[in-house]
Design an enzyme around this catalytic site. Structure first.
Site, PDB file in Angstrom:
ATOM      1  N   CYS A   2     -43.186  41.021  -7.951  1.00 22.18           N
ATOM      2  CA  CYS A   2     -44.001  41.549  -6.869  1.00 22.18           C
ATOM      3  C   CYS A   2     -45.322  40.780  -6.852  1.00 22.18           C
ATOM      4  CB  CYS A   2     -44.292  43.021  -7.097  1.00 22.18           C
ATOM      5  SG  CYS A   2     -42.801  43.965  -7.397  1.00 22.18           S
ATOM      6  N   ARG A  27     -43.295  35.257  -3.128  1.00 20.18           N
ATOM      7  CA  ARG A  27     -42.760  35.855  -4.360  1.00 20.18           C
ATOM      8  C   ARG A  27     -41.677  36.882  -4.064  1.00 20.18           C
ATOM      9  NH1 ARG A  27     -46.598  35.505  -8.832  1.00 20.18           N
ATOM     10  NH2 ARG A  27     -45.699  37.381  -9.713  1.00 20.18           N
ATOM     11  N   TRP A  76     -40.962  43.487  -4.487  1.00 22.50           N
ATOM     12  CA  TRP A  76     -39.613  42.942  -4.646  1.00 22.50           C
ATOM     13  C   TRP A  76     -38.925  43.977  -5.522  1.00 22.50           C
ATOM     14  CZ3 TRP A  76     -36.190  39.166  -3.363  1.00 22.50           C
ATOM     15  CH2 TRP A  76     -35.158  38.883  -4.260  1.00 22.50           C
ATOM     16  N   ASN A 102     -46.557  45.339 -11.168  1.00 23.31           N
ATOM     17  CA  ASN A 102     -45.533  44.298 -11.189  1.00 23.31           C
ATOM     18  C   ASN A 102     -44.903  44.361 -12.578  1.00 23.31           C
ATOM     19  OD1 ASN A 102     -44.056  41.965 -10.956  1.00 23.31           O
ATOM     20  ND2 ASN A 102     -45.808  40.569 -10.941  1.00 23.31           N
ATOM     21  N   GLY A 103     -43.578  44.493 -12.664  1.00 28.04           N
ATOM     22  CA  GLY A 103     -42.922  44.591 -13.970  1.00 28.04           C
ATOM     23  C   GLY A 103     -41.962  45.772 -13.988  1.00 28.04           C
ATOM     24  N   GLU A 483     -19.745  23.708 -11.352  1.00 23.40           N
ATOM     25  CA  GLU A 483     -21.117  24.003 -10.950  1.00 23.40           C
ATOM     26  C   GLU A 483     -21.997  22.740 -11.017  1.00 23.40           C
ATOM     27  OE1 GLU A 483     -22.861  26.047  -9.512  1.00 23.40           O
ATOM     28  OE2 GLU A 483     -24.914  25.877 -10.236  1.00 23.40           O
ATOM     29  N   LYS A 487     -23.955  21.207  -7.873  1.00 21.62           N
ATOM     30  CA  LYS A 487     -25.410  21.057  -7.881  1.00 21.62           C
ATOM     31  C   LYS A 487     -25.813  19.643  -7.477  1.00 21.62           C
ATOM     32  CE  LYS A 487     -26.611  24.104  -7.976  1.00 21.62           C
ATOM     33  NZ  LYS A 487     -26.486  25.537  -7.948  1.00 21.62           N
ATOM     34  N   GLU A 490     -25.119  19.113  -3.666  1.00 19.17           N
ATOM     35  CA  GLU A 490     -25.985  19.761  -2.671  1.00 19.17           C
ATOM     36  C   GLU A 490     -27.431  19.294  -2.766  1.00 19.17           C
ATOM     37  OE1 GLU A 490     -26.416  24.070  -2.803  1.00 19.17           O
ATOM     38  OE2 GLU A 490     -26.390  24.105  -4.982  1.00 19.17           O
ATOM     39  N   HIS A 506      -3.400  14.194 -14.652  1.00 18.74           N
ATOM     40  CA  HIS A 506      -2.509  14.563 -13.545  1.00 18.74           C
ATOM     41  C   HIS A 506      -2.948  13.952 -12.220  1.00 18.74           C
ATOM     42  CE1 HIS A 506      -0.318  17.270 -16.136  1.00 18.74           C
ATOM     43  NE2 HIS A 506      -1.472  17.790 -16.547  1.00 18.74           N
ATOM     44  N   LYS A 605     -30.291  29.333   2.385  1.00 19.29           N
ATOM     45  CA  LYS A 605     -30.325  30.061   1.117  1.00 19.29           C
ATOM     46  C   LYS A 605     -29.323  31.202   1.118  1.00 19.29           C
ATOM     47  CE  LYS A 605     -31.693  31.208  -2.939  1.00 19.29           C
ATOM     48  NZ  LYS A 605     -31.023  30.425  -4.000  1.00 19.29           N
TER      49      LYS A 605
END
Ligand code: M6R
Length: 610
Positions: A2, A27, A76, A102-103, A483, A487, A490, A506, A605
């Site tokens: 936050c 944030r 958040w 925040n936390g 992955e 990465k 992209e 193969h 996103k």
């Protein structure tokens, strides 16, 4: 993640906090709010709005605001849905005390019960609200002391700003585990969760350290550190606004990669019970009896979250003994899946919680009466709301388009889910304890890989102009090969393929020659020798190799000079460590190619369309 802004000083205009808050919107936000000491009424006045900060701004535009101090907050969500009553600042029963936080307050349930017994009533579903009621309870005429005594009862993390009509002209700030700084301006003092918020007003800051509590007024600042007041150390910020929002890193992607020790810690914070060799997943409590009956799991996800699911399958089958299928949402939605509605559960994994291809199968599963679970980062998102139960990631907002800290958090959540389901079944106390202990060590292990950043950067420079790359891994590290390839594709637009090591012979081995390098993910695990054989075959065909292997393993020297060492952990947890160099490699190749790594072309996103 936050955002907090506070001010106490000679300017009587709370509106200055609004612009400061907007600088923190990056944030994450789902709601925003403010409270200020109204110099006319001599009371605290609060305003809140759900959604973007501009919604709060619209509310404030219609009002006359006059007074100081003030506190602002952009939320958040972690505990409680993103609705108005959960937006900060939160008030006590009397409305005399307001607090922005925040936390996470880990022991909030015990504290809430205790406070309810003392007659306090609660308006929100948040963990934060207990703290402001504790301050009300402990207030004996000195706000600073009330905050200090209250914080002593709290376990968890916090960055807080507190004001009270009982202490006009005072602003109290404190931190433990969540960043908070004090801005020293000509006309007063600011409090902010990061410097981006206050750069327009001052570049002079004092960073609060963990455990410190500050008492601020317009002209004075007193900081308590371990029972003694210390001389504040004022520093000059050299960043511009954009640099400040990225925490001084050139890109959000690098910031988020570097944040992983703390995002992983946030994912398991308060959830590991070492003594019992078990985990506590509050979001699954209501369905825990049902989960005991489950005989089959279907994991559904897209992109990186799908690769997390693939690792999850290995974990859940090996350690919890539950047959698990993993499927891409975009495929699942168009076939005719066979569920046994009594015995099956669906797990949707999604950072955003808004991926259309994951939501469609979730709805189908619900229509068929199957139990649905979510592993989701964004609180209150569609998947979080639509699933019957779930585990929040608490990884904080991810802004770079590439999934980095979301993946390691998803893997950590899957490891905890494996312990949870395993301990409901045949997993022994010893095994549960072993896994839980290793999960707890992850932040330190990840930190030690991040310390190798410069070495990985050198490899990225060396390989940046190759047109193609192959990523190979086996068992737990096969999804990590996929992955790694995703990465680098992209972020750097380099063509890359991820393969299971055993599949090379193969077909794909036909591609290998001097101009086709391979990233071999080969920690010293149960399939290490098999990977060595696979990589020997590539070397025999002059393919350059970068090996990712376990520290102390000297036996890769004959395969390549380009070796990235990672620390040892349990085999099931290696993906959380081995993916880190691949993220850094993709990032640096993208940077060396001069690309916008935070916003790669053609990508969004959150993919909310089919
Ligand atoms: O928000 P989600 O986790 O559901 O998103 C899924 C994918 O779109 C996402 O992981 C995507 O593959 C990332 N760009 C990968 O870095």
């Amino acid at each position: 993640m936050c955002g907090i802004i506070g001010y106490v000083g000679h300017k009587n205009d709370p509106r200055i906090g609004l612009d400061a808050l907007k600088r923190l919107e990056y944030r994450g936000y789902d709601s925003a709010g403010m409270a200020y000491y109204n110099s006319k009424t001599k009371k605290i006045t609060a305003n809140k709005a759900v959604g973007r900060i501009s919604f709060l701004e619209n509310k404030l535009n219609a009002k006359k605001l006059e007074g100081s101090p003030f506190i602002y907050h952009t939320r958040w969500a972690t505990h409680g849905a993103p609705i108005q009553k959960n937006a900060h600042p939160h008030a006590d029963c009397t409305g005399n005390f307001y607090l922005a936080h925040n936390g996470i307050i880990e022991n909030y349930l015990q504290l809430r019960d205790w406070l309810k017994n003392k007659g306090h009533s609660f308006k929100s579903e948040t963990d934060t609200e207990v703290l402001v009621h504790l301050i009300e309870h402990n207030f004996k005429g000195d706000l600073f002391n009330a905050v200090k005594v209250s914080l002593a009862r709290v376990t968890g993390t916090y960055g807080i700003a507190v004001i009270s009509s009982k202490a006009p002209g005072e602003l109290i700030a404190a931190r433990l585990g969540s960043p908070l700084l004090i801005g020293v301006a000509k006309d007063g003092h600011f409090v902010a969760s990061d410097p981006a918020g206050i750069l327009a007003h001052t570049k002079k800051v004092v960073y609060l350290e963990d455990g410190e509590i500050a008492k601020l007024n317009a002209d004075e600042m007193h900081i308590l550190n371990k029972n003694t007041f210390k001389e504040p150390e004022v520093e000059e910020i050299e960043w511009n606004l954009e640099e400040a929002q990225k925490g001084g890193y050139p890109h959000f992607m690098l910031k988020e990669i570097m944040e992983q020790p703390s995002s992983i810690r946030e994912t398991f914070r308060g959830r590991l019970i070492l003594r019992d060799g078990n985990v506590k997943l509050g979001g699954l409590e209501l369905v825990q009896e049902k989960l005991k009956q489950i005989k089959k799991l279907h994991i559904i996800a897209c992109g990186t979250a799908y690769y997390a699911g693939m690792v999850g399958k290995y974990m859940l089958e090996e350690y919890a003994g539950i047959p698990t299928e993993v499927e891409l949402g975009s495929e699942f939605r168009y076939r005719k899946p066979i569920f046994d509605k009594k015995d099956s559960a669906v797990i949707c994994i999604s950072q955003s919680g808004e991926t259309a291809d994951t939501i469609a199968p979730l709805k189908e599963a619900k229509n068929r009466g199957v139990l649905t679970l979510g592993i989701v980062n964004v609180v209150g998102s569609t998947i979080a709301r639509e699933t019957d139960a779930g585990v929040y990631n608490h990884a904080g907002p991810e802004i770079g388009v590439a999934s980095t800290k979301a993946l390691t958090s998803q893997l950590t959540a899957l490891a905890m889910l494996t312990v949870f389901l395993g301990r409901q079944r045949q997993m022994s106390h010893t095994m549960g304890k072993r896994i839980v202990e290793e999960i707890e060590k992850l932040p330190k292990l990840v930190e030690s890989v991040l310390a190798e950043k410069e070495k990985i950067k050198k490899f990225a420079r060396k390989y940046k102009n190759y047109p193609n790359m192959l990523y190979l891994g086996r068992k737990y590290n096969y999804p990590i090969a996929l992955e790694g390839a995703l990465k680098v594709k992209e972020i750097s637009y380099m063509h890359a393929e991820g393969y299971a090591g055993g599949e090379m012979k193969h077909g794909p081995i036909a591609l290998i020659e001097e101009s086709f390098p391979t990233m071999a993910i080969m920690p010293k695990d149960s399939v290490y020798e098999k990977m060595v054989s696979n990589i020997e075959e590539l070397k025999a065909r002059s393919g350059p190799i970068i090996a990712v292997t376990t520290r102390g393993n000297k036996s890769v020297g004959h395969l390549s000079k380009d070796v990235i060492y990672i620390p040892k952990t349990l085999e099931m947890l290696t993906p959380i460590i081995s993916v880190i160099p691949l993220q850094l490699f993709a990032y640096y190749v993208g940077v060396f190619r001069g690309l916008n790594v935070d916003k790669p072309r053609n990508l969004a996103k959150s993919v909310t369309v089919e």
